[in-house]
Motif scaffolding. Structure first.
Motif, PDB file in Angstrom:
ATOM      1  N   VAL A  95     -21.442   5.476 -19.637  1.00 53.67           N
ATOM      2  CA  VAL A  95     -19.990   5.458 -19.446  1.00 53.67           C
ATOM      3  C   VAL A  95     -19.707   4.699 -18.169  1.00 53.67           C
ATOM      4  CG1 VAL A  95     -17.933   6.853 -19.043  1.00 53.67           C
ATOM      5  CG2 VAL A  95     -19.669   7.611 -20.688  1.00 53.67           C
ATOM      6  N   GLU A  96     -18.860   3.683 -18.259  1.00 51.79           N
ATOM      7  CA  GLU A  96     -18.607   2.810 -17.114  1.00 51.79           C
ATOM      8  C   GLU A  96     -17.135   2.816 -16.738  1.00 51.79           C
ATOM      9  OE1 GLU A  96     -20.319  -0.988 -17.988  1.00 51.79           O
ATOM     10  OE2 GLU A  96     -22.359  -0.167 -17.965  1.00 51.79           O
ATOM     11  N   ILE A  97     -16.898   3.227 -15.511  1.00 53.45           N
ATOM     12  CA  ILE A  97     -15.531   3.386 -15.005  1.00 53.45           C
ATOM     13  C   ILE A  97     -15.362   2.488 -13.795  1.00 53.45           C
ATOM     14  CG2 ILE A  97     -13.847   5.072 -14.144  1.00 53.45           C
ATOM     15  CD1 ILE A  97     -16.071   7.229 -15.087  1.00 53.45           C
ATOM     16  N   ARG A  98     -14.205   1.875 -13.703  1.00 47.47           N
ATOM     17  CA  ARG A  98     -13.918   1.030 -12.542  1.00 47.47           C
ATOM     18  C   ARG A  98     -12.547   1.396 -12.010  1.00 47.47           C
ATOM     19  NH1 ARG A  98     -12.387  -4.534 -12.397  1.00 47.47           N
ATOM     20  NH2 ARG A  98     -12.985  -5.372 -10.378  1.00 47.47           N
ATOM     21  N   VAL A  99     -12.442   1.488 -10.712  1.00 46.01           N
ATOM     22  CA  VAL A  99     -11.252   2.035 -10.085  1.00 46.01           C
ATOM     23  C   VAL A  99     -10.781   1.110  -8.972  1.00 46.01           C
ATOM     24  CG1 VAL A  99     -10.493   3.941  -8.608  1.00 46.01           C
ATOM     25  CG2 VAL A  99     -11.880   4.418 -10.639  1.00 46.01           C
ATOM     26  N   ALA A 100      -9.485   0.816  -8.942  1.00 42.34           N
ATOM     27  CA  ALA A 100      -8.925   0.002  -7.857  1.00 42.34           C
ATOM     28  C   ALA A 100      -8.289   0.901  -6.810  1.00 42.34           C
ATOM     29  CB  ALA A 100      -7.854  -0.947  -8.413  1.00 42.34           C
ATOM     30  N   VAL A 101      -8.664   0.663  -5.561  1.00 40.95           N
ATOM     31  CA  VAL A 101      -8.137   1.460  -4.453  1.00 40.95           C
ATOM     32  C   VAL A 101      -7.298   0.566  -3.553  1.00 40.95           C
ATOM     33  CG1 VAL A 101      -8.765   2.905  -2.464  1.00 40.95           C
ATOM     34  CG2 VAL A 101     -10.167   2.952  -4.549  1.00 40.95           C
ATOM     35  N   LYS A 102      -6.103   1.007  -3.242  1.00 39.92           N
ATOM     36  CA  LYS A 102      -5.232   0.182  -2.404  1.00 39.92           C
ATOM     37  C   LYS A 102      -5.701   0.234  -0.951  1.00 39.92           C
ATOM     38  CE  LYS A 102      -1.585   3.518  -1.120  1.00 39.92           C
ATOM     39  NZ  LYS A 102      -0.153   3.849  -1.221  1.00 39.92           N
ATOM     40  N   PRO A 103      -5.254  -0.711  -0.135  1.00 38.33           N
ATOM     41  CA  PRO A 103      -5.614  -0.681   1.285  1.00 38.33           C
ATOM     42  C   PRO A 103      -5.003   0.552   1.967  1.00 38.33           C
ATOM     43  CG  PRO A 103      -4.020  -2.449   0.837  1.00 38.33           C
ATOM     44  CD  PRO A 103      -4.462  -1.909  -0.484  1.00 38.33           C
ATOM     45  N   THR A 104      -5.679   1.074   2.957  1.00 37.18           N
ATOM     46  CA  THR A 104      -5.169   2.193   3.748  1.00 37.18           C
ATOM     47  C   THR A 104      -3.722   1.909   4.168  1.00 37.18           C
ATOM     48  OG1 THR A 104      -7.367   2.221   4.713  1.00 37.18           O
ATOM     49  CG2 THR A 104      -5.735   3.686   5.706  1.00 37.18           C
ATOM     50  N   PRO A 105      -2.804   2.788   3.844  1.00 31.73           N
ATOM     51  CA  PRO A 105      -1.422   2.509   4.246  1.00 31.73           C
ATOM     52  C   PRO A 105      -1.182   2.691   5.751  1.00 31.73           C
ATOM     53  CG  PRO A 105      -1.567   4.573   2.988  1.00 31.73           C
ATOM     54  CD  PRO A 105      -2.922   3.941   2.951  1.00 31.73           C
ATOM     55  N   SER A 106      -2.012   3.516   6.406  1.00 31.53           N
ATOM     56  CA  SER A 106      -1.842   3.695   7.857  1.00 31.53           C
ATOM     57  C   SER A 106      -2.402   2.495   8.589  1.00 31.53           C
ATOM     58  CB  SER A 106      -2.574   4.964   8.318  1.00 31.53           C
ATOM     59  OG  SER A 106      -1.909   6.111   7.841  1.00 31.53           O
ATOM     60  N   VAL A 107      -1.534   1.592   9.006  1.00 37.71           N
ATOM     61  CA  VAL A 107      -1.973   0.442   9.786  1.00 37.71           C
ATOM     62  C   VAL A 107      -1.285   0.494  11.145  1.00 37.71           C
ATOM     63  CG1 VAL A 107      -2.508  -1.069   7.833  1.00 37.71           C
ATOM     64  CG2 VAL A 107      -0.173  -1.006   8.757  1.00 37.71           C
ATOM     65  N   ALA A 108      -1.953  -0.076  12.137  1.00 37.30           N
ATOM     66  CA  ALA A 108      -1.437   0.012  13.506  1.00 37.30           C
ATOM     67  C   ALA A 108      -0.345  -1.023  13.788  1.00 37.30           C
ATOM     68  CB  ALA A 108      -2.581  -0.119  14.500  1.00 37.30           C
ATOM     69  N   SER A 109      -0.137  -1.941  12.849  1.00 31.42           N
ATOM     70  CA  SER A 109       0.914  -2.951  13.038  1.00 31.42           C
ATOM     71  C   SER A 109       2.304  -2.316  12.964  1.00 31.42           C
ATOM     72  CB  SER A 109       0.821  -4.016  11.938  1.00 31.42           C
ATOM     73  OG  SER A 109      -0.425  -4.662  11.977  1.00 31.42           O
ATOM     74  N   ILE A 110       3.260  -3.039  13.497  1.00 28.86           N
ATOM     75  CA  ILE A 110       4.652  -2.571  13.414  1.00 28.86           C
ATOM     76  C   ILE A 110       5.167  -2.772  11.986  1.00 28.86           C
ATOM     77  CG2 ILE A 110       7.013  -3.074  14.183  1.00 28.86           C
ATOM     78  CD1 ILE A 110       5.732  -3.881  16.889  1.00 28.86           C
ATOM     79  N   GLN A 111       5.801  -1.743  11.456  1.00 29.14           N
ATOM     80  CA  GLN A 111       6.339  -1.841  10.101  1.00 29.14           C
ATOM     81  C   GLN A 111       7.816  -1.433  10.082  1.00 29.14           C
ATOM     82  OE1 GLN A 111       3.406  -0.576   6.833  1.00 29.14           O
ATOM     83  NE2 GLN A 111       2.801   0.700   8.544  1.00 29.14           N
ATOM     84  N   GLN A 112       8.535  -1.995   9.111  1.00 26.15           N
ATOM     85  CA  GLN A 112       9.953  -1.659   8.939  1.00 26.15           C
ATOM     86  C   GLN A 112      10.072  -0.403   8.085  1.00 26.15           C
ATOM     87  OE1 GLN A 112      12.228  -3.440  10.603  1.00 26.15           O
ATOM     88  NE2 GLN A 112      10.398  -4.545  11.332  1.00 26.15           N
ATOM     89  N   THR A 113      10.898   0.509   8.529  1.00 27.32           N
ATOM     90  CA  THR A 113      11.126   1.694   7.701  1.00 27.32           C
ATOM     91  C   THR A 113      12.462   2.334   8.069  1.00 27.32           C
ATOM     92  OG1 THR A 113      10.139   3.715   6.849  1.00 27.32           O
ATOM     93  CG2 THR A 113       9.877   3.311   9.207  1.00 27.32           C
ATOM     94  N   VAL A 114      12.650   3.573   7.614  1.00 30.48           N
ATOM     95  CA  VAL A 114      13.895   4.288   7.919  1.00 30.48           C
ATOM     96  C   VAL A 114      13.545   5.705   8.380  1.00 30.48           C
ATOM     97  CG1 VAL A 114      15.333   3.034   6.255  1.00 30.48           C
ATOM     98  CG2 VAL A 114      14.124   5.107   5.536  1.00 30.48           C
ATOM     99  N   THR A 115      14.491   6.309   9.032  1.00 32.06           N
ATOM    100  CA  THR A 115      14.349   7.722   9.375  1.00 32.06           C
ATOM    101  C   THR A 115      14.746   8.543   8.152  1.00 32.06           C
ATOM    102  OG1 THR A 115      16.624   8.026  10.049  1.00 32.06           O
ATOM    103  CG2 THR A 115      15.077   7.231  11.732  1.00 32.06           C
TER     104      THR A 115
END
Lengths: 365, 365, 365, 365
Positions: A291-311
């Motif tokens: 049985v062969e399974i393959r999984v895609a993992v996204k990049p770590t969302p916690s990055v030290a760069s400045i990001q745009q967001t909201v309160t």
């Protein structure tokens, strides 16, 4: 329902947050008579432990598991096995920075939308720490499977653009590098790639493969509880997973039928497929191939760069995430993938014991 | 368990084989008070009906649905809705050719391994005909969702090497061609491609995309019942599906964190993401953006070419599959994908009504 | 959820109302390889058929069952078995009298409170007619059990004040009278009693006993899925049931421990209990003795006498229920009790196949 | 499956044995936003605590509960609440006497038959100690119910031949005596009765009643998930329960229809029943009257008298059970009954939020 229970015949129920007293799992339905001790589980937990290299968070969690129930005189009794890992490193940090601001790529906003409030300390329930409980459960299930001749092997297939080279693939090398790549050369490249990302305050994703050997044909139910359906649910239940393939996966959609079909052959009466585009599953039921399974993992969302967001109140703002974060989730998720596959397969294996009159007759007469 | 029930709050249970008296579904848990008539369901069934073009099997199945229970004076009563589609075209063919020989790419071998016997007429329970029942159930769930402002749109994204061109994407064109491609030009190309495959006694695979609009943020449970986990199980439960992606899927594994994270912004206090790499799901919970699902479908395993295989007894032999088969499964699977997504989402939407004290107070006081 | 599915490993899903097109059941998880034909089921249905005596409703329902799926060449295939009984006698009566008025003892009011509307024709989903589906499912499960050496026998124990005399108890007499009492003399008395009640426009209740023989020790799960817990849920799920006892039941609450405990003994190494106050269940698990269940059934709520009630709008009014009603529910419920016990026991029997490592090893190696 | 999970929308999963490290419960699906602290739970646990009088075992268990997860800043977060009670009094006693001998009335034999082995220390998983976990879960559910205006009150109705006198019934007296009887005079008599039984090395059973007030009409599902079916399963899942009645229970089987039917009436448009033979449930759905449950509890099986039994190998022998045992289980089971009723009712209450289109519209628009 908060969806913390998985499985039918084997049911695992996980609980716990990053910053509570601990995390744990109750395994209900483990067959009686399995030799089990804490070390059996600890070796799996050690594979996902933080603080092992510069690519994993610096938190120091010894992650020591205790068996609280369900084992007597070294054997499982058939009753629920409660496994607990205490949280040791709960430094009371200042979370006020993220309490009222939504981190991009995280579940902060969605938890608030769902529950009206959230435990904002380090991701709470959506933290990767919840997977400690899964790995502990998977270790137990994997031991049952092993007794039945079924083994699982998961590994890092790629990190960002660096992929394991099939020609250099060597299972023995997997545990020799901090990235769990079964190709030492690819691992070195990937390490260099990650170094650069850390400098750039960025992160990487990747893919994980898991291969199950020795699974008899006939496991999985034909319609909604197909082996692949249940495996993919298990995989997507791991945070950060964005894609799942069985066998050739998306590549199969580009093949022609004559290319994609696996021919059957036989030797000494034993039937097998000569190729394995299907990844060991036909019609949702195991076919005896790997049985062969393959999984895609996204990049770590916690990055030290400045990001745009909201309160929380919807006021635009910027966020710079400090703290201890893995630049890539993949290596520590490898054992989680293996664990979830083990739980799923054992569950379906037990479920299958009622599929034929002859099986019932074998047990009850 | 044969895994024929799906869902928790809405449970659908399908039954029936290609060559039995009919196929059906019981929908348990549909909220009371929905206007429902057979035509609401029939329009969905007509989208998967065979015999509509030269690319679908020539079987003539009128596929007329009957409501047997659960609707009174034009409204759902909250009790199980039993929908039945009789099999009209059950020509008594000679199946002896496939009764004892395993068709490559089919579930013949795995059913025999699981159950010790199988209904070998036309695939039995693993036939695509079972999806009639899913589509019927999906039609009902989609109608509930529509009343709540949630809509689904699935389409053929690619067939073999031919992919819908984003620049020409036009939803209105989807139902104007037999391949359900929202790009008339791509459809023409794909038709030509399929013509050639038929000549070569071969078949094609492809991909399907499904977009859900209007889903409020907060739907899906944090751990094992993540919205994406449940959607992927729903998708992989469709025969021939070999891969599932949410949002950027496997492509996300190649992106850096700063690229993949979707920034939050707001307008008039309403919070939204400015991009949607995540495909509308964060931490397993809907985030208010469109939910985007992508599914890989393998090529039709029934090809007219000669294939290597074995008999039930393990004797090597060749097989040449005659009969009525679609050269590509994708177009008829489009509505199945949409249906399964509808069932999944409605189930989680109802499940979510218990997530907050304030919701209970709203209903019970 | 409308709660129309019962069981874990064997799942039965019933659908249908009194006045719809029919009633049916989907049995999912029946082991493959059981010989099954419609006659096997019909004999059970005939036991609950109306119109058999002056004590059952005069409705003429032939209640002929059809197998729509799951059986091939006379054997179960392991896939869902769909059983349908069409409603033949759907005279379009005038229900306006009860459409807007709540019948005492019926579920009219509670359905309206739950769903905001109801199918008021003859009780709709809460009608005893729904039990046709259970009996059909029970017939199939009973056949599986019989193959494993397990048999069930239910009977009318009492009707109003008339109780079967233990000294005259004779199983062979059960099917010789219209009341299903295994004591011909008690049956005559009960018939006379019922005659008088009919004259007085009144109705009677009674009790049903069910005995299961041949169940191996070890069936049932220790905590929430105790054999008795599941059996009692099965019994209380039958409309009109108001009490359930296992073994000595309420009488056990008056006994002393030394009286109530069943001593163990042995013969040729075989262990057994010398008495059976426990009714065959210890700690929720079968102990090898007969399983003994006792069920209290309330008097038929539909009586021809004038009763005080209210309209849907809450206006006080009187109601006089006309139409075709059994003066006692008990005799026709006997087979329903047996059927539900069969489903429950088979479900737990299959569930138990995963309880030991040695069972898994027996099947998978 | 070991059946350690109960409920659908609220799921409780208990774990632990008498002589392990502790017992615990995971409550999954508790709505977010409930104020919850350990004291809320402790007051319930204190009601079942041993060592409170000469009629309860002398074991000293402080039974102090800890919240390990799911609560943040004093409020439930919607994620699993893990509650743990450590076992303090695990004196390493000599269990060799019961390790190889089956105690009459206990689950020793059935566990061995099910699992092939058992934790023989003090009953292991079948010990009453498991109910600590249920009481903790019930305390949380009861608090949610209380916020919605629903209250539960359980009490000892009878011990052996001594029954609470309806004329002296006074809820306020329940907690004033060690037997939890709401009739001080009956309690004195019962205490005298128990004194004599202790002298005679014997034990008593009894009955428990539980009344639920304030439950809105409409709760419970019509067929298998009837409110009474689920309540009775909950009750029978408590060890030592041998009978369950709703409303008039077995007495209803002796009544005539005109006696047993509860008339409807109204006041200011509010509809109610003028009597409550039905015990608050019609057709499996709550009718707005008090829900009335009655439970029969067998006498404590552990008696100090000599009993006949066999060894594990089937050799006849005698047993004299020493140690610390309650001469009656009833008083400590009172709060367990209340707890299980609370869990069941909350589960069905949440489940009901999907029953009408209008409820969904209330929440989602």
């Amino acid at each position: 329902m908060a969806g913390s229970t998985f499985g039918n015949q084997i049911k695992i129920t996980t609980w716990g947050e990053t910053h509570g007293k601990g995390v744990g799992v109750v395994i209900d339905g483990c067959p009686a008579g399995l030799s089990l001790k804490e070390e059996d589980i600890q070796v799996y937990l050690d594979r996902r432990k933080p603080g092992q290299s510069r690519f994993t968070t610096k938190r120091k969690e010894s992650d020591t598991v205790s068996i609280w129930s369900g084992v007597f005189e070294g054997k499982t009794t058939g009753t629920p096995i409660s496994l607990i890992v205490e949280n040791k490193d709960q430094r009371s940090r200042d979370y006020s920075a993220i309490a009222g601001v939504y981190r991009p790529g995280h579940a902060d906003y969605t938890f608030d939308q769902k529950y009206g409030l959230r435990d904002y300390r380090g991701g709470g329930r959506s933290s990767g720490r919840e997977t400690v409980a899964r790995v502990a459960a998977g270790a137990v299930c994997a031991k049952v499977l092993q007794k039945l001749g079924i083994t699982l092997f998961a590994y890092t297939e790629s990190i960002g653009p660096i992929t394991v080279d099939a020609a250099r693939f060597d299972p023995a090398q997997r545990d020799g590098n901090s990235l769990y790549m079964p190709d030492a050369k690819a691992a070195l490249k990937a390490e260099a790639y990650l170094e650069k990302l850390i400098e750039k305050k960025d992160s990487a994703g990747g893919t994980i493969r898991c291969v199950v050997k020795g699974l008899p044909a006939g496991i999985g139910d034909p319609v909604f509880d197909k082996l692949d359906a249940r495996l993919s649910a298990a995989m997507f239940s791991i945070g950060a997973v964005k894609g799942v393939e069985i066998g050739d996966g998306f590549a199969a959609s580009k093949l022609r039928g004559t290319e994609n079909n696996d021919a059957f052959s036989s030797e000494d009466g034993r039937i097998f497929k000569t190729t394995n585009h299907a990844g060991g599953i036909l019609g949702g039921i195991s076919d005896g191939s790997d049985v062969e399974i393959r999984v895609a993992v996204k990049p770590t969302p916690s990055v030290a760069s400045i990001q745009q967001t909201v309160t929380k109140e919807g006021i635009p703002t910027e966020i710079e995430i400090g703290g201890r974060h893995d630049p890539v989730i993949v290596p520590r998720a490898v054992v989680v993938v293996e664990a979830m596959a083990a739980v799923t397969i054992l569950d379906l294996l037990i479920q299958n014991t009622g599929s034929r009159m002859s099986y019932l007759e074998k047990i009850y007469s």
